[in-house]
Design an enzyme around this catalytic site. Sequence first.
Site, PDB file in Angstrom:
ATOM      1  N   PRO A  22      21.799 -21.998   0.264  1.00 32.14           N
ATOM      2  CA  PRO A  22      22.656 -20.651  -0.439  1.00 32.14           C
ATOM      3  C   PRO A  22      23.266 -20.033   0.799  1.00 32.14           C
ATOM      4  O   PRO A  22      22.957 -19.425   1.680  1.00 32.14           O
ATOM      5  CB  PRO A  22      21.332 -19.759  -0.740  1.00 32.14           C
ATOM      6  CG  PRO A  22      20.275 -20.171  -0.156  1.00 32.14           C
ATOM      7  CD  PRO A  22      20.241 -21.446   0.499  1.00 32.14           C
ATOM      8  N   ASP A  53      22.718 -19.468   6.102  1.00 32.14           N
ATOM      9  CA  ASP A  53      21.783 -19.722   5.126  1.00 32.14           C
ATOM     10  C   ASP A  53      20.874 -18.617   4.812  1.00 32.14           C
ATOM     11  O   ASP A  53      19.874 -18.096   5.650  1.00 32.14           O
ATOM     12  CB  ASP A  53      20.819 -20.960   5.647  1.00 32.14           C
ATOM     13  CG  ASP A  53      20.054 -21.486   4.867  1.00 32.14           C
ATOM     14  OD1 ASP A  53      19.608 -20.897   3.560  1.00 32.14           O
ATOM     15  OD2 ASP A  53      19.335 -22.624   5.038  1.00 32.14           O
ATOM     16  N   HIS A  54      20.841 -18.028   3.611  1.00 33.50           N
ATOM     17  CA  HIS A  54      20.219 -17.008   3.371  1.00 33.50           C
ATOM     18  C   HIS A  54      18.831 -16.958   3.151  1.00 33.50           C
ATOM     19  O   HIS A  54      18.037 -16.052   2.953  1.00 33.50           O
ATOM     20  CB  HIS A  54      20.982 -16.271   2.062  1.00 33.50           C
ATOM     21  CG  HIS A  54      20.860 -14.752   1.862  1.00 33.50           C
ATOM     22  ND1 HIS A  54      20.228 -14.091   2.487  1.00 33.50           N
ATOM     23  CD2 HIS A  54      21.594 -13.993   1.093  1.00 33.50           C
ATOM     24  CE1 HIS A  54      20.287 -12.960   2.357  1.00 33.50           C
ATOM     25  NE2 HIS A  54      21.163 -12.841   1.361  1.00 33.50           N
ATOM     26  N   ARG A  55      18.305 -18.319   3.093  1.00 38.09           N
ATOM     27  CA  ARG A  55      16.756 -18.551   3.092  1.00 38.09           C
ATOM     28  C   ARG A  55      16.478 -18.199   4.280  1.00 38.09           C
ATOM     29  O   ARG A  55      15.047 -17.905   4.466  1.00 38.09           O
ATOM     30  CB  ARG A  55      16.324 -19.845   2.625  1.00 38.09           C
ATOM     31  CG  ARG A  55      16.924 -20.466   1.620  1.00 38.09           C
ATOM     32  CD  ARG A  55      16.585 -21.932   1.281  1.00 38.09           C
ATOM     33  NE  ARG A  55      17.479 -22.978   2.189  1.00 38.09           N
ATOM     34  CZ  ARG A  55      17.225 -24.081   2.575  1.00 38.09           C
ATOM     35  NH1 ARG A  55      16.588 -24.848   1.813  1.00 38.09           N
ATOM     36  NH2 ARG A  55      18.001 -24.376   3.682  1.00 38.09           N
ATOM     37  N   ILE A  83      18.261 -16.291   6.960  1.00 32.71           N
ATOM     38  CA  ILE A  83      19.013 -15.159   7.368  1.00 32.71           C
ATOM     39  C   ILE A  83      19.147 -14.160   6.572  1.00 32.71           C
ATOM     40  O   ILE A  83      19.624 -14.333   5.454  1.00 32.71           O
ATOM     41  CB  ILE A  83      20.147 -15.597   8.214  1.00 32.71           C
ATOM     42  CG1 ILE A  83      19.904 -16.588   9.563  1.00 32.71           C
ATOM     43  CG2 ILE A  83      21.003 -14.411   8.875  1.00 32.71           C
ATOM     44  CD1 ILE A  83      20.980 -17.291   9.963  1.00 32.71           C
TER      45      ILE A  83
END
Length: 452
Positions: A249, A425-427, A429
Amino acid sequence: MATPIQVLVPDIGGFKDVDVIDVLVKDGQQIEKETPLITLETEKAAMDVPAPEAGKITQVKIKAGDKVSEGSLILLLEPAAAAGAPPMPKPSAAAAPVEAKKSAPVAPSAADTGSVPAVPAAGPTAAATPSAAAAAPSAAATPRAAATIDEQAFSKAHASPSVRKFARELGADLGSVKGTGIKGRITPDDVKAYVKGLLTSARATAPATALPKVPVVDFAQFGAVEVKPLSRIQKISGARLQASWINLPHVTQHEDADITELEDARAALKSKATREGVKLTPLAFIVKACILSLQEFPRFNASLDATGENLIFKKYFNIGFAADTPNGLVVPVIANADRLNLYDIARTLAAMSEKARSGKLKATEMQGGSFTISSLGGIGGTSFTPIINAPEVAILGVSRSSQKPVYERGAFVPRLMLPLSLSYDHRVIDGAEAARFVVFLAKTLSDVKALL
Ligand code: CAO
């Protein structure tokens, strides 16, 4: 005793002078058909070359570190079948006493890793050995290892050659398999259990993850067209970019860095640098600033492990940078960039860019990156969304600097502003952390003294 045959490197997709990174067999060893013999590593792919047939190795002719191309001699093999079987009729009296067995051609793959199945090539012996020749299509059709195989972890996994071979056949990522044997050794059952687990979870998620197809259009019905194949690098990087875009993501955080002082300092240093043969571009300063930012925010220099449940923090700072080459995008990696000064970084950037453009980068010079920078500043543009070089978790995009009015102490003043675009990577950060990272990075670039 059967006459030894020569086992040669197969068609490896036109690659030349490919590195032999591992020799997996030794003189006198009895091997089965498809036992992995050597591991080759091209610019982007690692692949095993399995034995074309069973037998006893009389002499290995290759060692790790050698460079090979299609047709290079790997070893001499006394075939098991020939040892016990009556001699096969030779098609020509001129056949050499030592016959060559070459592997079947294998198309280069976009997958990271794979095996290059070895089968007898059309030659005097192959032509006269129907069973061996018939093996070619099936061997060539052996599924390649999935793109997700971590080759380093695979090679370090505690498993016997036969289990490795089994895992290769199934495309199982051996580095992720939990061993239940003595001292954690991986057994065939462990590999089966791992694959079963993957299949079960794939079945469970299949409907949700199936991607809708892009329509196939016959463009020729609308006008003249010309079809040109993508370059090998484009095929490889395309698959990787798509994998990252689909799996991670992405969010992109933008910020402008005031590099007015940095550019003044660079201008002052430039002639000295040029005399020393160094092209001091803004990118060298940006690499330095990124390292300081990564040291402050270690999460951006980390990767998720294969389970997606743990974060691996890297204590090294290997900075990749996207380089535009005539054949497509490549990402050379400056290893241990934190140990280099500004000039060394600039020197390395220039040398690696040149190597990238002339297609001379070694596979090892594109591996091990922990964070990537994609600088389009030399070309132009105001901002963009770089795609993360997975399994890294962040990438910095840099656009062209320009003079902008900045409001300071009651007045607009012209400042040289550098647009930064950080995709993360929103998983791994959070948005707030990403904003803190780019603010810190911009501040570091504004404070040129910290970079000299
Ligand atoms: N703003 C303004 N000028 C810039 C700049 C910036 N952000 N970055 C570089 N420049 C200038 C340089 O100073 C240089 O000018 P001078 O010759 O007058 O000194 C000029 O632009 C050209 O720089 P360069 O491209 O030769 O060198 P670099 O160190 O900036 O970049 C490299 C090296 C390899 C990163 C670059 O050449 C390249 O290939 N960029 C493309 C990367 C890419 O394709 N990214 C997209 C990936 S995703 O598809």
